[in-house]
Design a protein around this motif. Sequence first.
Motif, short mmCIF file in Angstrom:
data_model
loop_
_atom_site.label_atom_id
_atom_site.label_comp_id
_atom_site.label_asym_id
_atom_site.label_seq_id
_atom_site.Cartn_x
_atom_site.Cartn_y
_atom_site.Cartn_z
N TYR A 35 41.49 40.15 47.56
CA TYR A 35 40.82 39.59 47.87
C TYR A 35 41.87 38.49 47.91
CZ TYR A 35 36.70 36.01 48.05
OH TYR A 35 36.70 35.08 48.19
N ARG A 36 42.52 37.61 47.19
CA ARG A 36 43.55 37.18 47.01
C ARG A 36 44.56 36.71 48.52
NH1 ARG A 36 48.19 37.52 43.18
NH2 ARG A 36 48.67 38.80 45.10
N ASP A 37 44.78 38.18 48.46
CA ASP A 37 46.02 37.94 49.62
C ASP A 37 45.51 38.66 51.37
OD1 ASP A 37 47.32 37.75 48.06
OD2 ASP A 37 47.94 40.28 48.06
N THR A 38 43.99 38.80 51.58
CA THR A 38 43.07 39.30 52.69
C THR A 38 42.10 38.22 53.42
OG1 THR A 38 41.85 40.65 51.88
CG2 THR A 38 43.98 41.46 52.22
N VAL A 39 40.97 37.79 52.09
CA VAL A 39 40.03 36.77 52.01
C VAL A 39 40.14 35.57 51.92
CG1 VAL A 39 37.26 36.39 51.72
CG2 VAL A 39 38.83 39.01 51.55
N SER A 40 41.34 35.52 50.84
CA SER A 40 40.65 34.03 50.23
C SER A 40 41.96 32.97 50.94
CB SER A 40 42.14 33.72 48.95
OG SER A 40 42.27 32.26 48.41
N PRO A 41 42.87 33.38 52.22
CA PRO A 41 43.31 32.62 52.98
C PRO A 41 43.30 31.70 53.81
CG PRO A 41 44.72 34.45 52.42
CD PRO A 41 43.86 34.76 52.08
N GLU A 49 41.53 28.19 44.41
CA GLU A 49 41.34 29.51 44.77
C GLU A 49 42.30 31.09 44.14
OE1 GLU A 49 37.69 32.05 45.99
OE2 GLU A 49 38.99 32.09 47.81
N ARG A 50 43.22 30.98 45.28
CA ARG A 50 44.87 31.54 44.55
C ARG A 50 45.53 31.26 43.48
NH1 ARG A 50 48.20 34.17 47.38
NH2 ARG A 50 50.38 35.64 46.70
N ASN A 51 45.78 29.96 43.86
CA ASN A 51 45.83 29.59 42.22
C ASN A 51 45.33 30.06 40.55
OD1 ASN A 51 48.10 28.51 43.14
ND2 ASN A 51 47.47 26.23 42.59
N ARG A 52 43.57 29.79 40.96
CA ARG A 52 42.44 30.60 40.07
C ARG A 52 42.77 32.09 39.71
NH1 ARG A 52 37.25 29.49 42.41
NH2 ARG A 52 38.47 26.69 41.79
N ILE A 53 43.03 32.54 41.17
CA ILE A 53 43.09 34.14 40.81
C ILE A 53 44.36 35.25 40.07
CG2 ILE A 53 43.22 36.10 42.16
CD1 ILE A 53 40.84 34.93 43.87
N ILE A 101 33.47 40.96 43.25
CA ILE A 101 32.73 42.45 43.69
C ILE A 101 31.81 42.47 44.38
CG2 ILE A 101 31.34 43.13 42.04
CD1 ILE A 101 33.01 41.94 39.70
N ARG A 102 30.61 41.42 44.93
CA ARG A 102 30.00 41.57 45.78
C ARG A 102 30.64 41.32 47.39
NH1 ARG A 102 25.61 39.92 44.14
NH2 ARG A 102 25.18 38.48 42.50
N THR A 103 32.27 41.48 47.22
CA THR A 103 33.27 41.94 48.58
C THR A 103 33.35 43.25 48.41
OG1 THR A 103 33.18 38.81 48.83
CG2 THR A 103 34.50 39.97 50.22
N ALA A 104 33.51 43.79 48.12
CA ALA A 104 34.34 44.67 47.56
C ALA A 104 32.76 45.65 47.91
CB ALA A 104 35.09 45.26 46.02
N LYS A 105 31.93 45.58 47.58
CA LYS A 105 30.49 46.50 47.15
C LYS A 105 30.05 46.29 49.06
CE LYS A 105 26.31 46.51 45.89
NZ LYS A 105 25.63 47.82 45.46
N ILE A 106 30.40 45.28 49.70
CA ILE A 106 29.57 44.99 50.77
C ILE A 106 30.75 45.28 52.44
CG2 ILE A 106 28.16 43.52 52.11
CD1 ILE A 106 26.94 41.82 49.45
N ASP A 107 31.47 44.63 51.95
CA ASP A 107 32.50 44.06 52.42
C ASP A 107 33.49 45.41 52.99
OD1 ASP A 107 31.34 42.17 53.61
OD2 ASP A 107 32.81 40.31 53.20
#
Length: 294
Positions: A35-41, A49-53, A101-107
């Motif tokens: 998610y950090r590398d593909t969605v967050s950018p 968000e990247r720093n938080r992750i 987790i929702r992104t992993a489940k749905i997308d």
Amino acid sequence: MRWVRSEETTIDALQNGDDQSILDELSLGDLMVRYRDTVSPSKKSHRHERNRINLMLRHPITQLKLSDLSSGYFARYRDDRLRTTGPQSVRHELNTFSIVIRTAKIDWSIPINRVWLDDIRKPKIPAARDRRLMGDEYERLMEAAHGSQSIHMSNIIEFAIQTGMRVGEIASLEWSNISLHQRIAHLPDTKNGTSRDVPLTTMAVQVLSQQHGYDREQPFPITKHGIGAAFRKICKQAGIKNLRFHDLRHEAISRLFEHGLAIPEVALISGHKDFRMLARYTHLKAHNIVHKLG
């Protein structure tokens, strides 16, 4: 990359129709990294968000396989983080887990049957700050600002009180987006991702007029971090405690209501889309509205 390896594992498992093997192979950290590398950018707040992750990835919970996760683990994560971190930050972290987790489940078609975060209590949000300028604090603040090393701070403070702009909006304001004739300051990029036009009071126009000549591009050529540091020094010099620069936004918005503006009018100026959030920033002084009562 870590998420590439996890993606290959997922594809192999999906082709074999083995849901359990996917959950046994992938860890929560694998999802976080992907998610950090593909969605967050692609998001406006990607740096935060990247720093938080990256911070969250240090916690042992991210090493657990998806098949081992339970709501209890996230509840323990919550309690563990609350020992050293404020409730608002912990809520942000729990929400990040939920979004990933929702992104992993749905997308991403990861066969996750439940979002474990739905079953735990979130930390209570602390009461909204109600700090406004009191007594002679405005005069003391401005006196200290005029005597500070930063020649811009007295006008920046006044401008913040007149407009209710956030510190980042003030620091990034450009002359090309200001019309002194129309008394409008255009903010093309704000915190909530949309632009807005801020009507300027006579005093705000006067402040901007005084800033002509310092910089060709910006009326206030100082970074938001520079503003924050200078403001803290000014408050210390003025002997004012527990006042943050963001409290000037509270002051400005409250004054707008005291001047008789309606909620939609104030929201237009402040940029709030949720009137409930606007209420958190609004702290009226009773003596300023007595004259409106019969």
